[in-house]
Structures are given as C-alpha cells and as structure tokens.
Design a protein around this motif. Structure first.
Motif, short mmCIF file in Angstrom:
data_model
loop_
_atom_site.label_atom_id
_atom_site.label_comp_id
_atom_site.label_asym_id
_atom_site.label_seq_id
_atom_site.Cartn_x
_atom_site.Cartn_y
_atom_site.Cartn_z
N SER A 16 0.87 -1.18 0.00
CA SER A 16 0.00 0.00 0.00
C SER A 16 0.90 1.22 0.00
CB SER A 16 -0.90 0.02 1.23
OG SER A 16 -0.14 0.19 2.41
N THR A 17 0.31 2.34 -0.34
CA THR A 17 1.02 3.62 -0.25
C THR A 17 0.61 4.24 1.08
OG1 THR A 17 0.98 3.85 -2.65
CG2 THR A 17 1.46 5.83 -1.37
N THR A 18 1.45 4.07 2.08
CA THR A 18 1.15 4.53 3.42
C THR A 18 1.56 5.98 3.58
OG1 THR A 18 1.47 2.30 4.29
CG2 THR A 18 1.63 4.11 5.88
N ILE A 19 0.68 6.77 4.17
CA ILE A 19 1.03 8.17 4.43
C ILE A 19 1.21 8.45 5.92
CG2 ILE A 19 -0.07 8.97 2.31
CD1 ILE A 19 -2.27 10.19 4.10
N TYR A 20 0.71 7.56 6.79
CA TYR A 20 0.90 7.73 8.23
C TYR A 20 0.66 6.38 8.90
CZ TYR A 20 0.43 9.17 13.06
OH TYR A 20 0.61 9.30 14.41
N GLU A 21 1.45 6.14 9.94
CA GLU A 21 1.27 4.91 10.71
C GLU A 21 1.79 5.13 12.12
OE1 GLU A 21 2.11 0.12 10.21
OE2 GLU A 21 3.13 1.53 8.86
N ASP A 22 1.06 4.60 13.09
CA ASP A 22 1.53 4.57 14.48
C ASP A 22 1.06 3.26 15.10
OD1 ASP A 22 -1.16 4.93 15.30
OD2 ASP A 22 -0.91 7.07 15.66
N ASP A 23 1.09 3.15 16.40
CA ASP A 23 0.71 1.90 17.06
C ASP A 23 -0.76 1.55 16.90
OD1 ASP A 23 3.31 1.56 17.96
OD2 ASP A 23 2.91 2.38 19.96
N ASP A 24 -1.60 2.56 16.62
CA ASP A 24 -3.05 2.36 16.59
C ASP A 24 -3.66 2.34 15.21
OD1 ASP A 24 -3.28 2.41 19.47
OD2 ASP A 24 -2.90 4.56 19.33
N ILE A 25 -3.09 3.09 14.27
CA ILE A 25 -3.71 3.24 12.96
C ILE A 25 -2.71 3.13 11.82
CG2 ILE A 25 -5.53 4.75 13.86
CD1 ILE A 25 -4.09 7.07 12.36
N LYS A 26 -3.26 2.92 10.65
CA LYS A 26 -2.49 3.04 9.42
C LYS A 26 -3.36 3.84 8.46
CE LYS A 26 0.32 0.41 6.23
NZ LYS A 26 1.18 -0.77 6.21
N ALA A 27 -2.75 4.84 7.82
CA ALA A 27 -3.45 5.66 6.82
C ALA A 27 -2.74 5.43 5.49
CB ALA A 27 -3.41 7.13 7.22
N PHE A 28 -3.51 5.05 4.49
CA PHE A 28 -2.93 4.72 3.19
C PHE A 28 -3.90 5.11 2.09
CE2 PHE A 28 -5.00 1.05 5.05
CZ PHE A 28 -5.82 0.57 4.04
N PHE A 29 -3.36 5.26 0.88
CA PHE A 29 -4.20 5.63 -0.25
C PHE A 29 -5.16 4.51 -0.60
CE2 PHE A 29 -0.93 8.77 -2.17
CZ PHE A 29 -1.43 9.79 -1.39
N ASP A 30 -6.42 4.87 -0.85
CA ASP A 30 -7.40 3.94 -1.39
C ASP A 30 -6.97 3.66 -2.83
OD1 ASP A 30 -9.82 3.06 -2.86
OD2 ASP A 30 -10.84 3.48 -0.97
N VAL A 31 -6.99 2.38 -3.23
CA VAL A 31 -6.56 2.05 -4.59
C VAL A 31 -7.45 2.70 -5.64
CG1 VAL A 31 -5.39 -0.09 -3.96
CG2 VAL A 31 -7.80 -0.16 -4.62
N SER A 32 -8.70 3.00 -5.29
CA SER A 32 -9.61 3.59 -6.27
C SER A 32 -9.31 5.06 -6.54
CB SER A 32 -11.06 3.45 -5.82
OG SER A 32 -11.33 4.32 -4.73
N GLN A 33 -8.69 5.76 -5.59
CA GLN A 33 -8.39 7.18 -5.73
C GLN A 33 -9.55 7.93 -6.37
OE1 GLN A 33 -5.10 9.03 -4.72
NE2 GLN A 33 -5.93 7.48 -3.35
#
Length: 142
Positions: A16-33
């Motif tokens: 995935s194309t991750t833009i943020y990650e920590d112990d609780d969450i991961k934020a990444f680009f939706d493939v559909s954009q």
C-alpha cells in the motif's frame, strides 16, 4: 482476521502507499483514488464497524483524523474541501468489513465524487421526532 484485506495491508502482506502509521492506525491511499489523495484511515485492531469500537480505541483512532486531513489539504493548494466518510454495514456502502474512514479531497464540484442527501423535511411530525429522540436517549451510555 485471516481473510481481511485491510489486516493484510496493516501486516504488510499486501503493498500500500502509506502516508501515516503509528501503534493504533495506518493511513494509506485507497486504490480507487476517487479523487487524488483519497486516503483510508484504519485501526490496526480489527473492528468490523463503528458499533464494535470501545471508547479507548475510538479516542485513539478518531483523534488522528484532523491531523491527517490537514496534511492532505496542505499537500495540494488545489484542494478546496474534503469529505470524511465512515460507512457501517453493507446497506451503508461498507465494502470491507474492517472499520475505515475515507478522507476524500475535493477539488471542484465536478471532480467525480458525489453524495445525495434526500430531503424529508416535514415527513415526520414533531411528536414522531420527539419519540425517536426519546428512544435513542434510552440507549445512550455515559
């Protein structure tokens, strides 16, 4: 969950194309954009939907939404707004049964994203609205 695509993304089993990650969450680009920068924010703990969160997890996940939204908006001066959507259940357009929040940057009214809000003003009487409110209040937890 073994067959959950988001759990596989969280565990780096699927790229995935991750833009943020920590112990609780991961934020990444939706493939559909749907629009450029369309991002998903998912809890690392598998929870099906909003109804499965406990208060602690909800605080840790949802407190990061404004920070990520601001970063997305700041990344492109053409972004003039943002839809933040969190769907729960198939009928509400949840397609992956792992809770996630969509951050959809908006560039114009014609950027291939839309939502329709029906107008049911006046369909329910004041008495019906009050009864609905009382029914909900009976189920609130502090």
């Amino acid at each position: 969950m073994d067959d959950c695509i988001f759990c596989k993304i969280i565990n780096n089993e699927i790229p995935s194309t991750t833009i943020y990650e920590d112990d609780d969450i991961k934020a990444f680009f939706d493939v559909s954009q749907v629009t450029p920068g369309h991002t998903l924010v998912v809890p690392k703990k598998h929870v099906k939907d909003i109804f499965a969160y406990d208060e602690d997890l909800a605080q840790r996940v949802f407190k990061k939404i404004p920070m990520i939204a601001r970063a997305i908006k700041a990344s492109n001066p053409k972004i003039i707004g943002m839809n933040i959507c969190q769907n729960n259940g198939e009928v509400a357009y949840q397609s992956v049964m792992h809770s996630h929040v969509h951050l959809v940057p908006r560039y114009s009214k014609d950027d291939d994203f839309s939502m329709h809000w029906g107008d049911n003003t006046g369909v329910a009487s004041d008495g019906q609205l009050k009864q609905r409110a009382e029914n909900i209040k009976q189920h609130l937890e502090d």
